[in-house]
Motif scaffolding. Sequence first.
Motif, PDB file in Angstrom:
ATOM      1  N   LYS A 235      20.376  22.819  21.940  1.00  0.00           N
ATOM      2  CA  LYS A 235      21.428  23.074  20.954  1.00  0.00           C
ATOM      3  C   LYS A 235      22.466  24.073  21.438  1.00  0.00           C
ATOM      4  N   ASP A 236      22.100  24.911  22.397  1.00  0.00           N
ATOM      5  CA  ASP A 236      23.035  25.900  22.936  1.00  0.00           C
ATOM      6  C   ASP A 236      23.804  25.384  24.142  1.00  0.00           C
ATOM      7  N   GLY A 237      23.556  24.131  24.511  1.00  0.00           N
ATOM      8  CA  GLY A 237      24.289  23.543  25.627  1.00  0.00           C
ATOM      9  C   GLY A 237      23.656  23.771  26.977  1.00  0.00           C
ATOM     10  N   LYS A 238      22.395  24.130  27.030  1.00  0.00           N
ATOM     11  CA  LYS A 238      21.696  24.334  28.300  1.00  0.00           C
ATOM     12  C   LYS A 238      20.987  23.048  28.700  1.00  0.00           C
ATOM     13  N   LEU A 239      21.157  22.638  29.954  1.00  0.00           N
ATOM     14  CA  LEU A 239      20.491  21.441  30.446  1.00  0.00           C
ATOM     15  C   LEU A 239      18.995  21.712  30.574  1.00  0.00           C
ATOM     16  N   THR A 240      18.176  20.926  29.876  1.00  0.00           N
ATOM     17  CA  THR A 240      16.727  21.140  29.888  1.00  0.00           C
ATOM     18  C   THR A 240      15.971  20.046  30.637  1.00  0.00           C
ATOM     19  N   SER A 241      16.619  18.903  30.873  1.00  0.00           N
ATOM     20  CA  SER A 241      15.933  17.811  31.551  1.00  0.00           C
ATOM     21  C   SER A 241      16.945  16.885  32.199  1.00  0.00           C
ATOM     22  N   GLU A 242      16.627  16.382  33.391  1.00  0.00           N
ATOM     23  CA  GLU A 242      17.414  15.339  34.049  1.00  0.00           C
ATOM     24  C   GLU A 242      16.460  14.492  34.886  1.00  0.00           C
TER      25      GLU A 242
END
Length: 491
Positions: free
Chosen positions: A199-206
Motif C-alpha cells: 500500500k505504500d508503494g514498495k515492491l514486495t514481489s517479482e
Amino acid sequence: MGAFPKSIHFIGTNTPRRVEMSVRNLEVEGEIPAEIDGAFFRAVPDNANAPMFEDDIALNADGMVARFNITGNQVDYDIKYVETERYLAEKEARRALFGQYRNPFTDDPSVKGKDRTLANTTPVWHGGRLFMTKEDGRGYEVNPHTLETIGAWDYFGALKSETFTAHPRIDDETGEMFFFGYEADGLCSLEVAYGIADKDGKLTSEQWFKQPYCSTIHDFCITEKYAIFPIYPTTADIDRLKEGGAHWAHQQDLECWVGIMPRYGKVEEMRWFKGPKGVSAFHFINAFDDGELVHMDVCLSDTNAFQFMREAGGVERHQMDVKGALTRWTFDMSKPGDSFESRDLGPPGDLPRLPDADQGRPYRRAWYLSMNPEGGPPMPGGPVGANFNAIIRIEPGNGRISMMGVPPGAGVSEPAFVPSADPENGGWLLSVVDQPNGPDPSNYLSELWVMEADNVEKGPIAKVKLNMPLRSQVHGTWVARAKLDTSVQKA
C-alpha cells in the motif's frame, strides 16, 4: 514526413492538437455535487511532431497527461506532455526520430538504445504517486499538482522487468497493487514478470514466467485468491520487425489461453486453460471467486478490434463487422483439464469501469462503452478509428441493463467512477463527450459530463464546457482530494 497524414489516425478526435495549456474557471452548466472533490486524470496521445511514416497510428503518439481539477462548481483544466526520454530527444531534434509503432528497427540511428515508451495509455495512482504508463516500457512518475515529469519509475532500482502494464489492479481493501510486464526482458520475449507492491508503494514481489507465445497482454485480473493472465492470439515476431513490419499481427486460427495462479503463490503453480481460436479482448470488467469457481467478465470480440493488427495477420474484416459481447468465462479450479465455460452477459462494448471497492470481488454493477444503433454513424477517431456513442450500466447478477446515448454524431470516452460516502448514493461517472461542430469531422467541441452512476439513462446532471476540441483519451482515473493532499510530490 513534414505534415500529418490524412488517415483515420489523424482526423476526427485523433486530430493533432499539440497544445500544453492551463485554463481556470471553466463554464459549468448545472451543479456538480460537493462530494466530487479531486482530480480526473486522463492519458491523451498527441503527436508533438509529424510522424516518420505515412501509415503511423494513433497509439504511436506522444503521451500527454490531462487533468480536470474539480472542487464543487470550480473546475480547472490542464494538459502537459509527459517528458519521456523519447519526447525529449525529438524535442531537441525538432522532428520525429522514432519510427513505426513498437518497432525500433525503423528508428533513426541516433536514438538506438533509447527508451521508446510514450507513457500515453493510463494514469495510475498508487502509494501517493501518479504514474503515466504504456505497456512497452516502465511507467513515468508525474507530479499530480504541476503535471511536471519526475522520471521513469523502477521502484528505486528494485524492479527488474523492463516493462509495466497499463492495467495494474489495486485491491481497495489491502491497498496492494498487482501488476505485470510482458516482453519483460526484451523485444518479442516470452517472459512475463508478475509483481506486487504494498500500500505504500514498495515492491514486495517479482516473479517471472513464460507465456505460450508472445502476445499482447494488455490487461489482466485478480480475485481474492488468484491472479489471472489471459493470452490472446495477437502475436509478435522478431524477424517481421527486422524486416520493418508490424509488431502485432492477429492469428485468427490460433487458440487463446488463460493462466491462473494463486495471487500470493509461485508462478510454478500456474494452471493453463485453453480457449477458442481467434477471439480477442483488451479489457476486463472484473474477476471474482465463488467457492472453487473463478469468474472473469471480459469485453470479448471474435477477432482483434484494431484494424492494423488484423491486416498485419491477413484478417480482412470491416470494423463494423467485428462481433462480440460482454462475456463471462468460468473456471472450475476443483476439476482437472484445460476447458472452461462461457456465456454472454451483455451487448458488445469496451473500456469498462468498476467501483474501486469491488476490485477482485463479487460486484453488483459496472459500466462500459458501447454503440447505440440509433445514434447515427460513429464519430471518427479514438484508438480503433471510431468512437463509442453510449454508456451502458449492467447488473451482471440479474441481467438488468440501462443505457445513456449521446447526441447523434457525438462520441463518449471511458468514464471514471467517483464514489460517495452516502450509502444511499451510488456515486457518479465523469466522461468527456465530443460533439460535432459542423461537417468537418475534425471540428467538434468537448465537454466533461457528470452523471449519476446508477441513473445514467437520465443523462448528465452537469456539463463542464471547454468550448474547444480535446484529442481522444485512452484511459483515465479519479483521485480524491484527500489522496492528492497526502501525495509524495507536492505542489
